[in-house]
Scaffold this motif. Structure first.
Motif, PDB file in Angstrom:
ATOM      1  N   ALA A  32      25.661  44.059  49.374  1.00 28.14           N
ATOM      2  CA  ALA A  32      27.129  43.944  49.359  1.00 28.14           C
ATOM      3  C   ALA A  32      27.669  43.236  50.605  1.00 28.14           C
ATOM      4  N   ALA A  33      27.156  43.589  51.788  1.00 27.47           N
ATOM      5  CA  ALA A  33      27.693  42.985  53.027  1.00 27.47           C
ATOM      6  C   ALA A  33      27.412  41.485  53.040  1.00 27.47           C
ATOM      7  N   LEU A  34      26.223  41.114  52.551  1.00 24.43           N
ATOM      8  CA  LEU A  34      25.868  39.696  52.525  1.00 24.43           C
ATOM      9  C   LEU A  34      26.730  38.937  51.497  1.00 24.43           C
ATOM     10  N   ALA A  35      26.913  39.550  50.335  1.00 24.39           N
ATOM     11  CA  ALA A  35      27.752  38.916  49.303  1.00 24.39           C
ATOM     12  C   ALA A  35      29.174  38.739  49.838  1.00 24.39           C
ATOM     13  N   ARG A  36      29.690  39.770  50.486  1.00 25.49           N
ATOM     14  CA  ARG A  36      31.054  39.683  51.041  1.00 25.49           C
ATOM     15  C   ARG A  36      31.146  38.552  52.066  1.00 25.49           C
ATOM     16  N   LEU A  37      30.102  38.439  52.866  1.00 29.49           N
ATOM     17  CA  LEU A  37      30.082  37.391  53.883  1.00 29.49           C
ATOM     18  C   LEU A  37      30.151  36.006  53.223  1.00 29.49           C
ATOM     19  N   GLU A  38      29.325  35.794  52.211  1.00 31.53           N
ATOM     20  CA  GLU A  38      29.305  34.489  51.535  1.00 31.53           C
ATOM     21  C   GLU A  38      30.655  34.197  50.892  1.00 31.53           C
TER      22      GLU A  38
ATOM     23  N   VAL B  19      22.483  40.717  59.104  1.00 36.39           N
ATOM     24  CA  VAL B  19      23.598  40.060  58.413  1.00 36.39           C
ATOM     25  C   VAL B  19      24.406  39.240  59.426  1.00 36.39           C
ATOM     26  N   LYS B  20      24.524  39.775  60.657  1.00 39.22           N
ATOM     27  CA  LYS B  20      25.232  39.011  61.696  1.00 39.22           C
ATOM     28  C   LYS B  20      24.491  37.712  62.010  1.00 39.22           C
ATOM     29  N   LEU B  21      23.152  37.821  62.096  1.00 35.65           N
ATOM     30  CA  LEU B  21      22.353  36.616  62.352  1.00 35.65           C
ATOM     31  C   LEU B  21      22.545  35.598  61.230  1.00 35.65           C
ATOM     32  N   LEU B  22      22.666  36.129  59.996  1.00 36.86           N
ATOM     33  CA  LEU B  22      22.817  35.229  58.850  1.00 36.86           C
ATOM     34  C   LEU B  22      24.203  34.600  58.803  1.00 36.86           C
ATOM     35  N   ALA B  23      25.200  35.301  59.414  1.00 37.71           N
ATOM     36  CA  ALA B  23      26.593  34.842  59.287  1.00 37.71           C
ATOM     37  C   ALA B  23      26.741  33.384  59.714  1.00 37.71           C
ATOM     38  N   GLN B  24      26.115  33.077  60.855  1.00 37.55           N
ATOM     39  CA  GLN B  24      26.244  31.713  61.369  1.00 37.55           C
ATOM     40  C   GLN B  24      25.616  30.708  60.402  1.00 37.55           C
ATOM     41  N   GLN B  25      24.446  31.129  59.868  1.00 35.14           N
ATOM     42  CA  GLN B  25      23.760  30.231  58.933  1.00 35.14           C
ATOM     43  C   GLN B  25      24.585  30.025  57.675  1.00 35.14           C
ATOM     44  N   VAL B  26      25.251  31.101  57.216  1.00 37.37           N
ATOM     45  CA  VAL B  26      26.065  30.973  56.004  1.00 37.37           C
ATOM     46  C   VAL B  26      27.169  29.956  56.261  1.00 37.37           C
TER      47      VAL B  26
END
Ligand code: HEM
Length: 400
Positions: free
Chosen positions: A352-358, A108-115
Motif C-alpha cells: 500500500a505505501a509503495l502504491a500510494r507513493l507511485e 520505501v523512502k529509498l525507492l521514493a527518489q527512484q520513483v
C-alpha cells in the motif's frame, strides 16, 4: 410462491469506472446479500463496511487462495505456494515477515527518489512522442513495472519482459475463463525469478530477491516459496497500479473541477489519491475478494454454512454512508477517508505505501507537466480490459 431470481455478479461499472447502479441499489438494502457468482455458484456478497471488516479480520474465514475443493480460485496464482493469499494463520504471518523488509519505511523512502526519477523520465518520453500518444504504453504500464524492478533488484531493461508475463498471468482470470495461457506465463515468470534470485549470490544488494535468497539459505522458506513470494509481489504490485493510474486519470478527466482544484493546490495530491482509491479502485467485472468460512458463521444476522463462498465487496464498502458522507460524490479533499481499497486484516495490501507513493508522484505532477492533458478519443471509445480482474484499458490515447 414465485421466487425472485438471485442478483448475479459481476455488476459492471458504468462508463468504465462509475459504480454500478445495481450494486448501489443492492448495497442500500443491507450489508449482505445472497447472490449468484459468475461461476454459477450461489453464495454471499458483503457490501457493508463494518461487516466487511468483521469478515476480513475473522480467522474463521480462509483467504482467497484456499478454496474448498469444490471451488476454483479466481486466478491461477491463488493456491500457488508462497503466494501470500494462499496461506493463513502462522504460516502466512511467517511468509509475510520474510517480504516485509522490502516494504519497510526505510526501503520505501529509498525507492521514493527512484520513483520520481522514473516518472520524470517517462513523462519526457511521452512528451517526445507524436500526438496522440498511448499513455498506457509510455507511462501507466512501464511505471509500476520499473518500480518493481527496483524493489526486486532486477535491471530496468527487463521490466517489459516480466510485466508482459505478469499481465498474461492476470488475464482470463474470472473464475469461468480459460486459464491455460496464464498457467504457462506463471511458470515462465517463476523460472525467470528463480534465475534472478540465484544470481543474487554473486550480486547481492538492498532488494527483495537478496532478502529471499537469504531466507532460503537460512532455512526460513523453501526455494519454491521464495519464488512464489517474489512472483506474487510482482503480479499483485503491477496490474493493480497500472489500472489505478488509468482509472484515476479518467476520473480526473470526468471531473474537471476536481482537476482544477488539484492543479491549484498540488498539496491535495495525497487526499486526491485516497479519493481515487476509494471511488475508482481497480477492477473490471470484479466485485471484491473471496473468503471461505471453515465453520458455520453469522454475518449481520444472516446464517452462512461452512465452506460457502463469501465475496467481500471492497468497492461497495466505499459507498457505505455510515463511514462516508455523500459517498457518491467524488471529492478530492475528502477527509477522513478510511476506504478499504487495500483491504483489511492479516492480508491487507503489503504494497500500500509503495502504491500510494507511485500514485502520488503521478497525480501530484502530471497536470503540471501536461497542463492540457486530455483523452484523444471519446471516453466510450476506450476499450476496457474485461478479461483482466484489475481492469485498465487496451490503450489510453492522449493529447496535451
Ligand atoms: C493501487 C494499487 C493496489 C491496490 C488497489 C491493491 C489492493 C490489494 C488488495 C485489495 C489486497 C488484498 C487481497 C486479499 O485479501 O484477498 C492486496 C494484497 C496484496 N498486495 Fe496489493 N494493491 C495495490 C498495489 C500493490 C503493490 C504496489 C504491491 C507490491 C509491490 C502489492 C502487493 C500485494 C501483496 C503481496 C498482497 C498480498 C498480501 C497478503 O496476502 O498478505 N499491492 N492488495
Amino acid at each position: 410462491m414465485f421466487e425472485q431470481p438471485l442478483p448475479t455478479l459481476p455488476m459492471w461499472r458504468v462508463d468504465h469506472i462509475e459504480p454500478s447502479p445495481e450494486m448501489l441499489a443492492l448495497r442500500a438494502k443491507g450489508p449482505i446479500h445472497r447472490v449468484r457468482f459468475p461461476s454459477g455458484h450461489e453464495g454471499w456478497w458483503v457490501t457493508g463496511y463494518d461487516e466487511a471488516q468483521a469478515v476480513l479480520s475473522d480467522a474463521a474465514f480462509r483467504p482467497a487462495g484456499m478454496p474448498p475443493e469444490t471451488f476454483t480460485p479466481d486466478s491461477v496464482i491463488l493456491g500457488s505456494p508462497g503466494w501470500l493469499v494462499s496461506h493463513e494463520g502462522g504460516k502466512h504471518a511467517w511468509l509475510r515477515m520474510i517480504v516485509a523488509p522490502a516494504f519497510s519505511n526505510r526501503r520505501v523512502k529509498l525507492l521514493a527518489q527512484q520513483v520520481e526519477t522514473i516518472a520524470a523520465q517517462l513523462f519526457e518520453t511521452l512528451a517526445a512522442q507524436p500526438q496522440p500518444a498511448d499513455l498506457r504504453r509510455h507511462l501507466s504500464f512501464p511505471l509500476p513495472a520499473m518500480v518493481i524492478s527496483a524493489l526486486m533488484g532486477v535491471p530496468f531493461e527487463e521490466h517489459a519482459f516480466f510485466a508482459g508475463l505478469s499481465d498474461e498471468v492476470m488475464t482470463h482470470q474470472h473464475e469461468s475463463g480459460p486459464r491455460s495461457a496464464s498457467r504457462v506465463a506463471w511458470e515462465e515468470l517463476r523460472t525467470y525469478i528463480c534465475r534472478k534470485m540465484r544470481g543474487k549470490r554473486e550480486e547481492p544488494g538492498d532488494n527483495l530477491l537478496t532478502d529471499l535468497l537469504a531466507a532460503v539459505d537460512h532455512g526460513k522458506a523453501t526455494e519454491e516459496e521464495a519464488v512464489g513470494l517474489a512472483a506474487g509481489v510482482l503480479v499483485a504490485g503491477h496490474e493493480s497500479t497500472v489500472a489505478q493510474i488509468e482509472f484515476g486519470l479518467l476520473a480526473m478527466f470526468r471531473h474537471p473541477q476536481q482537476r482544477e482544484r488539484l492543479v491549484r493546490d498540488p498539496f491535495l495530491a495525497d487526499k486526491a489519491v485516497e479519493e481515487i482509491l476509494r471511488m475508482y479502485s481497480p477492477g473490471a467485472g470484479w466485485d471484491g475478494i473471496m473468503r471461505y468460512p471453515r465453520t458455520d458463521v453469522t454475518i449481520a444476522g444472516m446464517d452462512i454454512p461452512a465452506e460457502s463462498k463469501v465475496l467481500v465487496g471492497l468497492p461497495a464498502t466505499s459507498f457505505d454512508p455510515r463511514h462516508f458522507e455523500d459517498p457518491e460524490v467524488f471529492d478530492i479533499g475528502r477527509d477522513p477517508n478510511p476506504h478499504l481499497a487495500f483491504s483489511y486484516g492479516p492480508h491487507n495490501c503489503i504494497g500500500a505505501a509503495l502504491a500510494r507513493l507511485e500514485l502520488k508522484v503521478v497525480f501530484g505532477s502530471i497536470f503540471q507537466r501536461f497542463p492540457a492533458l486530455r483523452l484523444a478519443v471519446a471516453p466510450e471509445e476506450l476499450k476496457l480490459r474485461k478479461e483482466i480482474i484489475t481492469g485498465g484499458f487496451e490503450e489510453f490515447p492522449v493529447l496535451w
